[in-house]
Enzyme design. Structure first.
Site, PDB file in Angstrom:
ATOM      1  CD  GLU A 185     -57.901  23.061  -7.225  1.00 54.30           C
ATOM      2  OE1 GLU A 185     -57.251  23.563  -8.075  1.00 54.30           O
ATOM      3  OE2 GLU A 185     -58.669  23.598  -6.564  1.00 54.30           O
TER       4      GLU A 185
ATOM      5  NE  ARG B 136     -55.501  31.622  -9.349  1.00 50.06           N
ATOM      6  CZ  ARG B 136     -54.608  32.393  -8.093  1.00 50.06           C
ATOM      7  NH1 ARG B 136     -53.733  32.991  -8.859  1.00 50.06           N
ATOM      8  NH2 ARG B 136     -54.594  32.098  -6.928  1.00 50.06           N
TER       9      ARG B 136
ATOM     10  CD  GLU C 286     -51.011  27.509  -9.864  1.00 48.09           C
ATOM     11  OE1 GLU C 286     -51.080  28.120  -8.744  1.00 48.09           O
ATOM     12  OE2 GLU C 286     -51.992  27.358 -10.450  1.00 48.09           O
TER      13      GLU C 286
HETATM   14  N1  MTE Z   1     -44.904  19.978 -10.190  1.00 53.58           N
HETATM   15  C1  MTE Z   1     -44.700  18.483 -10.432  1.00 53.58           C
HETATM   16  N2  MTE Z   1     -43.871  17.832 -10.572  1.00 53.58           N
HETATM   17  N3  MTE Z   1     -46.075  17.795 -10.388  1.00 53.58           N
HETATM   18  C2  MTE Z   1     -47.226  18.755 -10.546  1.00 53.58           C
HETATM   19  O1  MTE Z   1     -48.017  17.931 -10.429  1.00 53.58           O
HETATM   20  N4  MTE Z   1     -48.315  20.722 -10.220  1.00 53.58           N
HETATM   21  C3  MTE Z   1     -48.226  22.126 -10.399  1.00 53.58           C
HETATM   22  C4  MTE Z   1     -47.161  22.694  -9.610  1.00 53.58           C
HETATM   23  N5  MTE Z   1     -45.966  22.011  -9.815  1.00 53.58           N
HETATM   24  C5  MTE Z   1     -47.106  19.947  -9.988  1.00 53.58           C
HETATM   25  C6  MTE Z   1     -45.942  20.722  -9.980  1.00 53.58           C
HETATM   26  C7  MTE Z   1     -49.327  22.831  -9.846  1.00 53.58           C
HETATM   27  S1  MTE Z   1     -50.640  23.038 -10.623  1.00 53.58           S
HETATM   28  C8  MTE Z   1     -49.504  23.372  -8.580  1.00 53.58           C
HETATM   29  S2  MTE Z   1     -50.839  24.452  -8.032  1.00 53.58           S
HETATM   30  C9  MTE Z   1     -48.359  23.334  -7.698  1.00 53.58           C
HETATM   31  O2  MTE Z   1     -47.384  22.511  -8.090  1.00 53.58           O
HETATM   32  C10 MTE Z   1     -49.008  22.804  -6.358  1.00 53.58           C
HETATM   33  O3  MTE Z   1     -47.856  22.384  -5.501  1.00 53.58           O
HETATM   34  P1  MTE Z   1     -47.496  23.734  -4.434  1.00 53.58           P
HETATM   35  O4  MTE Z   1     -48.466  24.548  -4.157  1.00 53.58           O
HETATM   36  O5  MTE Z   1     -46.601  23.091  -3.369  1.00 53.58           O
HETATM   37  O6  MTE Z   1     -46.482  24.619  -5.257  1.00 53.58           O
HETATM   38  N1  HPA Z   2     -55.972  28.415  -7.339  1.00 55.75           N
HETATM   39  C1  HPA Z   2     -55.941  26.888  -7.503  1.00 55.75           C
HETATM   40  N2  HPA Z   2     -57.003  26.316  -7.320  1.00 55.75           N
HETATM   41  C2  HPA Z   2     -58.002  26.785  -6.714  1.00 55.75           C
HETATM   42  C3  HPA Z   2     -58.020  28.399  -6.473  1.00 55.75           C
HETATM   43  C4  HPA Z   2     -57.068  28.926  -6.816  1.00 55.75           C
HETATM   44  O1  HPA Z   2     -57.031  30.161  -6.848  1.00 55.75           O
HETATM   45  N3  HPA Z   2     -59.328  28.553  -6.142  1.00 55.75           N
HETATM   46  C5  HPA Z   2     -59.945  27.365  -5.866  1.00 55.75           C
HETATM   47  N4  HPA Z   2     -59.183  26.410  -6.064  1.00 55.75           N
HETATM   48 MO1  MOS Z   3     -52.693  24.168  -9.443  1.00 51.18          MO
HETATM   49  S1  MOS Z   3     -53.874  24.350 -11.131  1.00 51.18           S
HETATM   50  O1  MOS Z   3     -53.335  25.261  -8.505  1.00 51.18           O
HETATM   51  O2  MOS Z   3     -53.420  22.656  -9.023  1.00 51.18           O
END
Ligand code: MTE
Ligand code: HPA
Ligand code: MOS
Length: 759
Positions: free
Chosen positions: A226, A304, A711
């Site tokens: 990120e 958070r 998550e």
């Molecule tokens: N799933 C896979 N296969 N690979 C990833 O890197 N990242 C996770 C989750 N699932 C991840 C994953 C994290 S930290 C987040 S915030 C969400 O996917 C982000 O994607 P989304 O917002 O589309 O759920």
């Molecule tokens: N979640 C994940 N990433 C972020 C957030 C959050 O709430 N705020 C800023 N970056």
């Molecule tokens: Mo997920 S820790 O919000 O990239």
């Protein structure tokens, strides 16, 4: 629909940074980093390294034309060290050579001198010495002090949860190319293309439009990309800027482990007050977050933690405080759950402590305090469409907690060297970036004149299948064959000013923007069809690739012809959709508001068996009832639950980050840092979607009512810690519950024989 990358992945055809066919004259970069955790008066001598044949140049801070500053929230982190060193692995210089091999050889010849300074590695030390990233933050509701005085029981204790290495399969990396007019194109393995663009522009002293960032997909991010994909892209950009040739910079695993931050370790202290009826009346926590040497995302992650400090429970009197403690470790960063898991671990520890002292199962306390409709979260949001009790009840119906408990007791009475333990783990996770202004997204849709479609959004594909979901949205809205639709790479020139792919909100934010764009195009096409067929526009529908009229009578006009006719009529076949989450707000001066679009709920039951001779354990089963809303892709969503659960179990049981007092990472290889494998994952995982009312289920704030899933399920893994602790207790009634994760086999063994040891 299957993940659209599935075939490409299996065949090895999917492209990652290291698969990009490099151009002629591409140079290779490696990073030279600090061997010490804290020092000043840094002097760097790169002369020997630069003399090696094949070395093009070695760059240091003085070569940076713009600001040597990569901080996102606070401006406190240089790209390359200048006078001071703040952690082992902090980048100092970039060696650029004809090959990776030569660059590495030259790197070994860089010499530095410095004067060492005292080192802080733990959050507690930092607090004692007043070393903080920013001022502490507190949330509160009610009056905890008064309430503790009135409670029948009050318990307090310390907790520790360790960090966690992301271990994305694809390490950090970037490929940089100089384009004409001084522009630079960066291919980056980043969750935040706009973050990379903004910071690279800052470092090079260029306007953002001079930097193009392109992301095909990531071999995993998990939060680790990120913010922390940025420096490597900036370094490749810096080298390209000066050398005018393409530059490839990919960290090898060893450098990646050493140089990048991880999940934040937390040291916390809680105090919990309950009444005789097991209602939690008051809860107070002080969280010490080990932020590492710079802010990175720590303040947002700390926030958070506060939001999720009461997990899925209603508690009328709460006070929480978090200190982001500055230490001499690599800056810690986002990791699936973003501080939420660390918050939940503490409340679950507090409940376990109270239950242990009261000699009752913890689930009695959990169940008695589950959130109900219209309860107020202690940050002011009113809980709506709460599914805590629903998921609990449905799970209980399936597994029968009382019977399970009896079975476990019978097993434990009849086995001396194997003991079973179980735990329940409810979750509640807020969906939206906690920083309200980040909750917006855009999508750009082109319908080409042959009827095929190209989609660009701000979403980054990192294995979570967001591209598959985007494709589903377009296919469903246009009612056409998915084969006609292509997901383009995520590129800052097509979709600008994006928030990172994070907070589990990517499908909601980008999906809603995409839906808006597709709907606008459908509307335009329906007018064209009405005109062509000489009927009222209200009767027109697009259905399975055909134009239908008058309640679904198929006409002779199909999608391709309709599109071509629209093109010929000079109708715009491109649309840009923009979505900003409505209703959310948060007032930081009061620490109250309505920060989340909605919450995701669920309950898990974990059963474990421990081997009381060896201290080893197995997770027998994890039964989960999870609130998917109305899942738009249950295969993908189940995959997310299972993957997150595995990651949560790893964090809680085996992944042990270790730094020594000099701030050196000891768990710096995969032989000293164990992540879950097929043997350590639960032997049985049953995930049941919560479906209460097919009409009412889901939430309109979620795309197609399909709730965010990335998550939240990680936090089911927290229950494994307590299931194992309960099994230890079954063997050794004198075991003093400890809240020090991960609960490794070594700790289990010590716990099993704790009494004997002190006697
Ligand atoms: N799933 C896979 N296969 N690979 C990833 O890197 N990242 C996770 C989750 N699932 C991840 C994953 C994290 S930290 C987040 S915030 C969400 O996917 C982000 O994607 P989304 O917002 O589309 O759920
Ligand atoms: N979640 C994940 N990433 C972020 C957030 C959050 O709430 N705020 C800023 N970056
Ligand atoms: Mo997920 S820790 O919000 O990239």
């Amino acid at each position: 629909m299957k993940n659209i990358d599935a075939n490409g992945h299996v065949r090895g055809e999917s492209l990652f940074i290291d698969d990009i066919l490099i151009k002629q004259h591409t140079l290779h970069a490696v990073v030279y980093s600090s061997p010490v955790a804290h020092a000043k008066d840094l002097i760097i001598d790169v002369s020997k390294a630069e003399k090696i044949a094949g070395v093009e140049r070695v760059f240091t801070a003085k070569d940076i034309p713009g600001d040597n500053e990569i901080g996102g929230i606070l401006l406190d982190e240089p790209l390359l060290a200048e006078d001071e060193l703040h952690f082992q692995g902090q980048p100092i210089a970039i060696v650029v050579a004809e090959s990776d091999f030569i660059a590495r050889q030259a790197r070994a010849l860089i010499e530095i001198s410095y004067s060492e300074l005292p080192i802080i590695t733990t959050a507690k030390q930092a607090k004692e010495q007043g070393s903080f990233i920013n001022p502490a933050r507190s949330f509160s509701m009610g009056d905890v002090q008064k309430s503790f005085d009135e409670c029948d029981y009050v318990f307090e204790d310390d907790t520790f949860s360790n960090g966690q290495e992301h271990l994305y399969l694809e390490t950090q990396g970037s490929y940089a190319e100089k384009m004409e007019n001084g522009c630079i194109k960066l291919m980056s393995s980043t969750q935040g293309p706009t973050v990379v663009q903004r910071i690279a522009a800052r470092v090079l002293g260029l306007a953002m439009h001079k930097i193009e960032v392109d992301v095909t997909r990531l071999g995993g991010g998990f939060g680790g990309k990120e913010d922390q994909a940025t420096p490597w892209a900036c370094m490749a950009a810096l080298a390209t800027y000066h050398l005018n040739t393409p530059v490839k910079l990919i960290l090898d695993r060893h450098d990646d482990l050493k140089m990048t931050g991880k999940r934040h370790p937390y040291e916390s202290h809680f105090k919990i007050g309950l009444d005789k009826d097991l209602k939690i009346r008051a809860f107070e926590v002080e969280f010490l977050q080990n932020s590492g040497a710079a802010a990175d995302l720590s303040p947002a992650i700390a926030e958070r933690t506060l939001f999720h400090a009461t997990n899925a429970y209603f508690i009328p009197n709460v006070k929480t405080t978090v200190h982001s403690c500055k230490t001499n470790l690599p800056p810690n960063t986002a990791f699936r759950g973003f501080g939420g898991p660390q918050g939940k671990y503490v409340i679950e520890s507090a409940i376990a402590k109270a239950a242990d002292q009261l000699k009752i199962p913890a689930w009695h306390i959990q169940k008695a305090n589950l959130l109900k409709e219209n309860d107020e979260f202690y940050y002011g949001q009113i809980a709506e469409k709460v599914e805590s009790i629903n998921t609990w009840k449905k799970l209980n119906k399936k597994i029968n907690i009382n019977r399970l408990e009896e079975n476990i007791k019978v097993f434990n009475d009849n086995n001396s060297l194997l003991k079973k333990g179980m735990a329940l783990m409810p979750i509640c996770f807020g969906i939206s970036f906690t920083n309200t202004p980040m909750n917006h997204a855009r999508a750009l849709v082109h319908i080409y004149q042959d009827g095929s479609v190209g989609i660009s959004t701000g979403a980054v594909e990192m294995g979570q299948s967001v591209n598959t979901k985007m494709l589903q949205i377009a296919a469903q809205t246009f009612s056409i064959d998915p084969e006609l639709i292509k997901l383009e790479t995520t590129n800052t020139t097509r979709v600008a000013n994006t928030s990172p792919t994070a907070a589990s909100a990517t499908a909601d934010l980008n999906g809603k923007a995409l839906l808006k764009a597709c709907n606008a195009l459908v509307d335009r096409l329906r007018h064209v069809a009405a005109d062509e067929l000489s009927v009222g526009v209200d009767t027109i529908e697009l259905n399975d690739g055909w134009v239908h009229v008058n309640n679904n009578k198929q006409t002779e006009l199909d999608w391709k012809n309709l599109v071509f006719k629209a093109f010929w009529k000079r109708v715009c076949l491109t649309e840009n959709g923009h979505y900003a989450t409505p209703t959310i707000k948060f007032d930081k001066s009061k620490e109250k508001g309505h920060p989340f679009a909605y919450h995701v709920y669920g309950t898990a039951c974990i059963q474990t068996t421990i081997d009381c001779l060896r201290g080893t354990y197995e997770v027998d089963s994890v039964d989960i009832v999870h609130d998917f809303g109305k899942s738009m892709n249950i295969g993908v969503d189940l995959g997310q639950v299972e993957g997150a659960l595995a990651q949560g179990i790893g964090w809680m049981t085996m992944e042990e980050i270790a730094y020594n007092d000099e701030g050196r990472l000891l768990s710096n290889t995969l032989s000293t840092y164990k992540i879950p494998d097929v043997f350590s994952i639960a032997k049985e995982i049953n995930v049941q979607p919560l479906v209460i009312d097919a009409e009412k289920q889901g939430n309109d704030m979620a795309i197609f009512k399909s709730k965010a899933v990335g998550e939240p399920p990680l936090m089911y893994g927290i229950g494994v810690y307590f299931a194992i602790a309960n099994a230890i207790k079954a063997f050794n009634p004198n075991y003093q519950l400890k809240f020090h994760s991960p609960i490794t086999p070594e700790k289990v063994l010590m716990g099993l024989y704790e009494k004997q040891k002190s006697e």
